[in-house]
Design a protein around this motif. Structure first.
Motif, PDB file in Angstrom:
ATOM      1  N   LEU A   1      66.807  40.269  68.728  1.00 40.99           N
ATOM      2  CA  LEU A   1      66.846  39.793  67.262  1.00 40.99           C
ATOM      3  C   LEU A   1      65.377  38.972  67.026  1.00 40.99           C
ATOM      4  CD1 LEU A   1      70.585  39.005  66.587  1.00 40.99           C
ATOM      5  CD2 LEU A   1      69.142  40.870  65.545  1.00 40.99           C
ATOM      6  N   MET A   2      65.121  38.551  68.212  1.00 42.05           N
ATOM      7  CA  MET A   2      63.973  37.662  68.081  1.00 42.05           C
ATOM      8  C   MET A   2      62.816  38.024  67.013  1.00 42.05           C
ATOM      9  SD  MET A   2      64.792  34.935  69.140  1.00 42.05           S
ATOM     10  CE  MET A   2      63.343  34.199  68.822  1.00 42.05           C
ATOM     11  N   PRO A   3      62.437  39.314  67.101  1.00 40.16           N
ATOM     12  CA  PRO A   3      61.584  39.918  66.142  1.00 40.16           C
ATOM     13  C   PRO A   3      61.818  39.511  64.747  1.00 40.16           C
ATOM     14  CG  PRO A   3      61.339  41.318  67.907  1.00 40.16           C
ATOM     15  CD  PRO A   3      62.549  40.408  68.011  1.00 40.16           C
ATOM     16  N   LEU A   4      62.987  39.857  64.332  1.00 41.23           N
ATOM     17  CA  LEU A   4      63.667  39.931  63.118  1.00 41.23           C
ATOM     18  C   LEU A   4      63.906  38.499  62.811  1.00 41.23           C
ATOM     19  CD1 LEU A   4      64.973  41.045  60.520  1.00 41.23           C
ATOM     20  CD2 LEU A   4      67.143  41.004  61.816  1.00 41.23           C
ATOM     21  N   VAL A   5      64.093  37.513  63.630  1.00 38.16           N
ATOM     22  CA  VAL A   5      64.209  35.851  63.417  1.00 38.16           C
ATOM     23  C   VAL A   5      62.751  35.456  63.114  1.00 38.16           C
ATOM     24  CG1 VAL A   5      64.450  33.610  64.328  1.00 38.16           C
ATOM     25  CG2 VAL A   5      66.100  35.535  64.945  1.00 38.16           C
ATOM     26  N   ALA A   6      61.748  35.909  63.911  1.00 36.24           N
ATOM     27  CA  ALA A   6      60.111  35.546  63.449  1.00 36.24           C
ATOM     28  C   ALA A   6      59.798  36.041  62.161  1.00 36.24           C
ATOM     29  CB  ALA A   6      59.395  35.872  64.568  1.00 36.24           C
ATOM     30  N   GLY A   7      59.887  37.202  61.664  1.00 36.94           N
ATOM     31  CA  GLY A   7      59.403  38.089  60.524  1.00 36.94           C
ATOM     32  C   GLY A   7      60.200  37.419  59.270  1.00 36.94           C
ATOM     33  N   LEU A   8      61.620  37.058  59.422  1.00 41.90           N
ATOM     34  CA  LEU A   8      62.390  36.309  58.250  1.00 41.90           C
ATOM     35  C   LEU A   8      61.836  34.624  58.283  1.00 41.90           C
ATOM     36  CD1 LEU A   8      66.032  37.493  58.774  1.00 41.90           C
ATOM     37  CD2 LEU A   8      64.453  38.281  57.122  1.00 41.90           C
ATOM     38  N   SER A   9      61.622  34.384  59.433  1.00 40.09           N
ATOM     39  CA  SER A   9      61.118  32.877  59.389  1.00 40.09           C
ATOM     40  C   SER A   9      59.699  32.795  58.512  1.00 40.09           C
ATOM     41  CB  SER A   9      60.963  32.106  60.712  1.00 40.09           C
ATOM     42  OG  SER A   9      62.259  32.237  61.292  1.00 40.09           O
ATOM     43  N   TYR A  10      58.944  33.612  59.110  1.00 39.87           N
ATOM     44  CA  TYR A  10      57.586  33.663  58.561  1.00 39.87           C
ATOM     45  C   TYR A  10      57.424  33.936  56.952  1.00 39.87           C
ATOM     46  CZ  TYR A  10      52.944  35.646  57.585  1.00 39.87           C
ATOM     47  OH  TYR A  10      51.672  35.917  56.972  1.00 39.87           O
ATOM     48  N   GLU A  11      58.370  34.904  56.479  1.00 33.90           N
ATOM     49  CA  GLU A  11      58.577  35.050  54.954  1.00 33.90           C
ATOM     50  C   GLU A  11      59.179  33.672  54.362  1.00 33.90           C
ATOM     51  OE1 GLU A  11      57.436  37.616  53.536  1.00 33.90           O
ATOM     52  OE2 GLU A  11      56.732  38.572  55.533  1.00 33.90           O
ATOM     53  N   ILE A  12      60.172  33.015  55.051  1.00 39.01           N
ATOM     54  CA  ILE A  12      60.532  31.695  54.306  1.00 39.01           C
ATOM     55  C   ILE A  12      59.407  30.785  54.140  1.00 39.01           C
ATOM     56  CG2 ILE A  12      61.972  29.547  54.806  1.00 39.01           C
ATOM     57  CD1 ILE A  12      64.153  31.539  55.998  1.00 39.01           C
ATOM     58  N   ILE A  13      58.512  30.705  55.331  1.00 38.67           N
ATOM     59  CA  ILE A  13      57.534  29.656  55.275  1.00 38.67           C
ATOM     60  C   ILE A  13      56.383  30.092  54.221  1.00 38.67           C
ATOM     61  CG2 ILE A  13      55.343  28.958  56.587  1.00 38.67           C
ATOM     62  CD1 ILE A  13      57.634  27.502  57.627  1.00 38.67           C
ATOM     63  N   ARG A  14      56.025  31.391  54.087  1.00 35.82           N
ATOM     64  CA  ARG A  14      55.264  31.864  52.711  1.00 35.82           C
ATOM     65  C   ARG A  14      55.964  31.613  51.492  1.00 35.82           C
ATOM     66  NH1 ARG A  14      51.428  36.077  53.667  1.00 35.82           N
ATOM     67  NH2 ARG A  14      51.849  36.518  51.882  1.00 35.82           N
ATOM     68  N   ILE A  15      56.977  31.695  51.328  1.00 40.12           N
ATOM     69  CA  ILE A  15      57.385  31.243  50.194  1.00 40.12           C
ATOM     70  C   ILE A  15      57.514  29.789  49.863  1.00 40.12           C
ATOM     71  CG2 ILE A  15      59.621  31.339  48.825  1.00 40.12           C
ATOM     72  CD1 ILE A  15      60.447  34.224  50.126  1.00 40.12           C
ATOM     73  N   SER A  16      58.049  28.891  51.047  1.00 41.83           N
ATOM     74  CA  SER A  16      58.165  27.672  50.597  1.00 41.83           C
ATOM     75  C   SER A  16      56.728  27.118  50.268  1.00 41.83           C
ATOM     76  CB  SER A  16      58.645  26.983  51.783  1.00 41.83           C
ATOM     77  OG  SER A  16      57.808  27.151  53.102  1.00 41.83           O
ATOM     78  N   ALA A  17      55.656  27.603  50.885  1.00 45.57           N
ATOM     79  CA  ALA A  17      54.186  27.321  50.591  1.00 45.57           C
ATOM     80  C   ALA A  17      53.784  27.278  49.126  1.00 45.57           C
ATOM     81  CB  ALA A  17      53.201  27.908  51.718  1.00 45.57           C
ATOM     82  N   ARG A  18      54.336  28.251  48.473  1.00 45.18           N
ATOM     83  CA  ARG A  18      53.812  28.492  47.063  1.00 45.18           C
ATOM     84  C   ARG A  18      54.531  27.100  46.056  1.00 45.18           C
ATOM     85  NH1 ARG A  18      56.419  34.771  46.507  1.00 45.18           N
ATOM     86  NH2 ARG A  18      55.140  35.523  48.053  1.00 45.18           N
ATOM     87  N   LYS A  19      53.548  26.795  45.414  1.00 43.13           N
ATOM     88  CA  LYS A  19      53.790  25.610  44.434  1.00 43.13           C
ATOM     89  C   LYS A  19      55.156  25.835  43.557  1.00 43.13           C
ATOM     90  CE  LYS A  19      49.067  24.036  44.352  1.00 43.13           C
ATOM     91  NZ  LYS A  19      47.768  23.828  43.758  1.00 43.13           N
ATOM     92  N   GLU A  20      55.338  27.342  43.368  1.00 44.07           N
ATOM     93  CA  GLU A  20      56.152  27.403  42.171  1.00 44.07           C
ATOM     94  C   GLU A  20      57.624  27.742  43.009  1.00 44.07           C
ATOM     95  OE1 GLU A  20      54.114  31.494  43.158  1.00 44.07           O
ATOM     96  OE2 GLU A  20      53.797  29.209  42.777  1.00 44.07           O
ATOM     97  N   SER A  21      57.669  27.651  44.191  1.00 45.07           N
ATOM     98  CA  SER A  21      58.840  27.823  45.056  1.00 45.07           C
ATOM     99  C   SER A  21      60.163  26.604  44.892  1.00 45.07           C
ATOM    100  CB  SER A  21      58.605  27.824  46.524  1.00 45.07           C
ATOM    101  OG  SER A  21      58.260  26.935  47.122  1.00 45.07           O
ATOM    102  N   GLY A  22      61.184  27.015  44.838  1.00 45.34           N
ATOM    103  CA  GLY A  22      62.100  26.241  44.595  1.00 45.34           C
ATOM    104  C   GLY A  22      62.504  25.146  45.573  1.00 45.34           C
ATOM    105  N   TRP A  23      63.376  24.053  45.228  1.00 43.51           N
ATOM    106  CA  TRP A  23      63.486  23.038  46.197  1.00 43.51           C
ATOM    107  C   TRP A  23      64.406  23.484  47.371  1.00 43.51           C
ATOM    108  CZ3 TRP A  23      68.656  22.397  47.828  1.00 43.51           C
ATOM    109  CH2 TRP A  23      69.643  23.294  47.068  1.00 43.51           C
ATOM    110  N   PHE A  24      65.018  24.643  47.308  1.00 42.77           N
ATOM    111  CA  PHE A  24      65.888  25.200  48.503  1.00 42.77           C
ATOM    112  C   PHE A  24      64.759  25.646  49.707  1.00 42.77           C
ATOM    113  CE2 PHE A  24      67.387  28.801  50.869  1.00 42.77           C
ATOM    114  CZ  PHE A  24      68.666  28.374  51.672  1.00 42.77           C
TER     115      PHE A  24
END
Length: 399
Positions: free
Chosen positions: A326-349
């Protein structure tokens, strides 16, 4: 600087007495030598997604980016060591081990990069080598270091927490299934066998290694992971990670790497603010960046707790193997979360998920001096020079 150029998302990594900066199509490494001069090297960077379009898909691109960036990060470390130690006298040892620090995730469109995402100790040369020798050894050194890093991290962050949590649940009686199995086995034993096993003679004749093996076997009886099990497993994993990062920060040489890490972040912030790349503009910028690899690693810890709770077995070996799978999936999902959180329009969550990593950067980054900012700025400028201009066809990447 035009708006399209400013839209380029950049990132980088601290190396020995220098910084590696990465843009969507290129990278550059700048290093401060012992005599005070700055040397640099730069090259075009091929996109794996151009050759394999499947890697443009969310989640899949995260794993590909991680592997490519690890290789690039170790290559940058080797170059920086070769230049930083060029003027030093011959040492008694041929290599030292330094920490590969987490750095910034960068990306544009289907491209994204994560540099220095795997913390650990990596061998780097302390004596300057010829270009031919350096070129020949780069691939082997990078491959060996990646294998070492993966093994080190699997043992420390996957195997050890799983075994410790399993033993803890049995020790405190939180594993009813294991206790029930043990009780059933005891009932099946004949009274004579139980009496014989409890005699002083039997206990005294038992070898110490037999007792040790029996004790280990008792605590390693498989426990089916529950939500509580995976939560404690995750807390142990985070504790190991924090101890490792804090231990690195106590080393004088690593502290300088952390200062260059701070210089890299300040330079990235200067670029993102649309300011001219000067020391005066970079100096007041913050050291903590939301796309830092430190934040990525903390998100990995949280995502792992959730995913590991979905699939579980009554076998310790299978639980270990499913974690690896599951580690590749964990890394892939974590990467997407970081990308979303870096956007100025991303929400507080999404932004709140990366907050622990931002706080941790108070350790992994230190305030740089002006000379270190100068090195980081030169690295970014050199990398930007290789970016295709508007209307210019992309050149073939250098080998």
């Amino acid at each position: 600087m035009s708006t399209p150029e400013r839209d380029l998302i950049v990132g980088g990594q601290a190396v020995i007495e220098g910084v590696m900066m990465r843009t969507p199509n290129a990278y550059a490494i700048a290093v401060r030598k012992a005599d005070g001069t700055i040397v640099n090297t730069s090259a075009r960077l091929p996109k794996w997604s151009d050759k394999y379009p499947l890697l443009k898909l969310p989640v899949l691109r995260g794993g590909a980016v991680l592997v490519q960036s690890m290789g690039l990060g170790i290559k940058a470390l080797n170059f920086s060591a070769n230049e930083a130690f060029a003027e030093t006298k011959k040492a008694d040892v041929k290599e030292v081990r330094v920490a590969l620090t987490p750095a910034v995730i960068e990306g544009e469109g289907d491209f994204a990069g994560l540099t220095g995402a795997i913390p650990g100790l990596f061998p780097v040369p302390t004596q300057k080598r010829s270009k031919d020798e350096l070129k020949k050894g780069t691939t082997a050194a990078a491959t060996g270091s990646i294998i070492f890093a993966l093994f080190f991290n699997v043992m420390l962050f996957v195997a050890a927490p799983l075994l410790l949590t399993n033993a803890l649940f049995i020790a405190v009686g939180w594993a009813p299934s294991a206790v029930a199995v043990s009780a059933t086995n005891e009932v099946r034993q004949s009274p004579a066998a139980v009496t014989s096993a409890n005699t002083p003679a039997a206990e005294s004749n038992e070898a110490w290694y037999t007792k040790t093996w029996a004790t280990a076997g008792h605590y390693l009886r498989p426990v089916r992971p529950s939500v509580a099990f995976n939560l404690i497993d995750g807390l142990i994993r985070m504790t190991f990670f924090l101890i490792m990062i804090f231990s690195f920060s106590l080393l004088k040489d690593i502290r300088r790497v952390f200062q260059y890490h701070g210089a890299e972040h300040k330079t990235v912030f200067t670029w993102e603010a649309g300011l001219p790349l000067t020391v005066a503009n970079a100096r007041p910028q913050p050291r903590q960046h939301p796309r830092c690899g430190t934040s990525f690693l903390m998100v990995v810890m949280l995502v792992a707790i959730l995913l590991f709770s979905v699939i579980k077995f009554d076998s310790l070996l299978l639980n270990f193997l499913i974690r690896l799978a599951l580690m590749p999936l964990v890394a892939g999902l974590s990467y997407e979360i970081i990308r979303i959180s870096a956007r100025k329009e991303s929400g507080w969550f999404f932004k709140s998920i990366t907050l622990p990593g931002v706080w941790l950067q108070n350790i992994t980054t230190q305030e740089p001096d002006d000379s270190q900012l100068e090195v980081a700025i030169e690295a970014l400028k050199e990398s930007l020079k290789l970016e295709p201009q508007i209307g210019e066809p992309a050149l073939e990447p250098l080998s």
